[in-house]
Design a protein around this motif. Sequence first.
Motif, PDB file in Angstrom:
ATOM      1  N   ILE A  15       0.839  -1.199   0.000  1.00 36.70           N
ATOM      2  CA  ILE A  15       0.000   0.000   0.000  1.00 36.70           C
ATOM      3  C   ILE A  15       0.875   1.251   0.000  1.00 36.70           C
ATOM      4  CG2 ILE A  15      -1.713   1.317   1.308  1.00 36.70           C
ATOM      5  CD1 ILE A  15      -2.771  -1.379   2.308  1.00 36.70           C
ATOM      6  N   ARG A  16       1.948   1.204   0.794  1.00 37.05           N
ATOM      7  CA  ARG A  16       2.874   2.331   0.802  1.00 37.05           C
ATOM      8  C   ARG A  16       4.205   1.840   1.363  1.00 37.05           C
ATOM      9  NH1 ARG A  16       0.239   5.583   5.505  1.00 37.05           N
ATOM     10  NH2 ARG A  16       0.921   4.032   6.933  1.00 37.05           N
ATOM     11  N   GLY A  17       5.285   2.491   0.939  1.00 41.55           N
ATOM     12  CA  GLY A  17       6.604   2.158   1.441  1.00 41.55           C
ATOM     13  C   GLY A  17       7.268   1.053   0.641  1.00 41.55           C
ATOM     14  N   GLN A  18       8.253   0.434   1.256  1.00 41.18           N
ATOM     15  CA  GLN A  18       9.040  -0.611   0.614  1.00 41.18           C
ATOM     16  C   GLN A  18       9.143  -1.807   1.540  1.00 41.18           C
ATOM     17  OE1 GLN A  18      12.800   1.209  -0.179  1.00 41.18           O
ATOM     18  NE2 GLN A  18      11.997   2.555  -1.751  1.00 41.18           N
ATOM     19  N   ILE A  19       9.351  -2.970   0.937  1.00 35.89           N
ATOM     20  CA  ILE A  19       9.556  -4.208   1.687  1.00 35.89           C
ATOM     21  C   ILE A  19      10.798  -4.869   1.128  1.00 35.89           C
ATOM     22  CG2 ILE A  19       8.630  -6.492   2.200  1.00 35.89           C
ATOM     23  CD1 ILE A  19       5.854  -5.348   1.995  1.00 35.89           C
ATOM     24  N   CYS A  23       4.899  -8.120  11.885  1.00 33.73           N
ATOM     25  CA  CYS A  23       4.375  -8.297  13.233  1.00 33.73           C
ATOM     26  C   CYS A  23       3.037  -9.022  13.156  1.00 33.73           C
ATOM     27  CB  CYS A  23       4.208  -6.949  13.912  1.00 33.73           C
ATOM     28  SG  CYS A  23       5.750  -6.088  14.159  1.00 33.73           S
ATOM     29  N   LEU A  24       3.047 -10.306  13.438  1.00 34.19           N
ATOM     30  CA  LEU A  24       1.817 -11.102  13.474  1.00 34.19           C
ATOM     31  C   LEU A  24       1.430 -11.411  14.910  1.00 34.19           C
ATOM     32  CD1 LEU A  24       2.636 -13.673  10.660  1.00 34.19           C
ATOM     33  CD2 LEU A  24       1.304 -11.591  10.463  1.00 34.19           C
ATOM     34  N   THR A  25       2.429 -11.576  15.763  1.00 32.85           N
ATOM     35  CA  THR A  25       2.241 -11.872  17.182  1.00 32.85           C
ATOM     36  C   THR A  25       3.114 -10.894  17.968  1.00 32.85           C
ATOM     37  OG1 THR A  25       4.054 -13.464  17.223  1.00 32.85           O
ATOM     38  CG2 THR A  25       1.886 -14.324  16.650  1.00 32.85           C
ATOM     39  N   ASP A  26       3.398 -11.210  19.199  1.00 32.07           N
ATOM     40  CA  ASP A  26       4.289 -10.366  19.997  1.00 32.07           C
ATOM     41  C   ASP A  26       5.735 -10.437  19.511  1.00 32.07           C
ATOM     42  OD1 ASP A  26       2.144  -9.645  21.551  1.00 32.07           O
ATOM     43  OD2 ASP A  26       2.543 -11.133  23.095  1.00 32.07           O
ATOM     44  N   LEU A  74      -2.488 -15.743  11.031  1.00 31.53           N
ATOM     45  CA  LEU A  74      -2.510 -15.716   9.565  1.00 31.53           C
ATOM     46  C   LEU A  74      -3.929 -15.816   9.041  1.00 31.53           C
ATOM     47  CD1 LEU A  74       0.563 -17.948   8.664  1.00 31.53           C
ATOM     48  CD2 LEU A  74       0.375 -15.469   8.448  1.00 31.53           C
ATOM     49  N   ASN A  75      -4.759 -16.639   9.659  1.00 33.39           N
ATOM     50  CA  ASN A  75      -6.148 -16.792   9.230  1.00 33.39           C
ATOM     51  C   ASN A  75      -6.954 -15.504   9.397  1.00 33.39           C
ATOM     52  OD1 ASN A  75      -5.716 -19.483   8.576  1.00 33.39           O
ATOM     53  ND2 ASN A  75      -6.242 -20.183  10.626  1.00 33.39           N
ATOM     54  N   LYS A  76      -6.587 -14.668  10.364  1.00 31.80           N
ATOM     55  CA  LYS A  76      -7.300 -13.410  10.614  1.00 31.80           C
ATOM     56  C   LYS A  76      -6.833 -12.273   9.708  1.00 31.80           C
ATOM     57  CE  LYS A  76      -8.088 -14.472  15.463  1.00 31.80           C
ATOM     58  NZ  LYS A  76      -7.818 -14.066  16.846  1.00 31.80           N
ATOM     59  N   ASN A 136      -4.593  -4.945   6.640  1.00 29.65           N
ATOM     60  CA  ASN A 136      -3.242  -4.418   6.475  1.00 29.65           C
ATOM     61  C   ASN A 136      -2.285  -5.084   7.451  1.00 29.65           C
ATOM     62  OD1 ASN A 136      -4.110  -2.617   4.527  1.00 29.65           O
ATOM     63  ND2 ASN A 136      -4.493  -0.990   5.997  1.00 29.65           N
ATOM     64  N   LEU A 137      -1.016  -5.139   7.070  1.00 35.56           N
ATOM     65  CA  LEU A 137       0.022  -5.777   7.870  1.00 35.56           C
ATOM     66  C   LEU A 137       1.148  -4.782   8.077  1.00 35.56           C
ATOM     67  CD1 LEU A 137       1.211  -8.470   9.007  1.00 35.56           C
ATOM     68  CD2 LEU A 137       2.190  -8.819   6.752  1.00 35.56           C
TER      69      LEU A 137
END
Length: 74
Positions: free
Chosen positions: A7-11, A18-21, A57-59, A64-65
């Motif tokens: 959506i924006r930025g770079q990867i 960040c999926l969990t703590d 992952l299912n949620k 957005n991530l």
Amino acid sequence: MITGQIIRGQIASGDFVCLTDEPIKIKSVEIGDKRPNDFFIGLILEIKDQSNVSPFLNKLKGRNLLVLTATTVN
């Protein structure tokens, strides 16, 4: 692997999601074609224990991530 669009930025490889703590390192970034002029990004993740991550992952579908970029300070 998780897929989607930027959506924006770079990867980049070496960034973290960040999926969990616990942040999860991106092993590689892949690009796939849907149709002409339309593509998606696939993130290959370094996950040691998938049982802790699978519920998150299912949620993620349609959401957005957050991706964190690793930087070094000299």
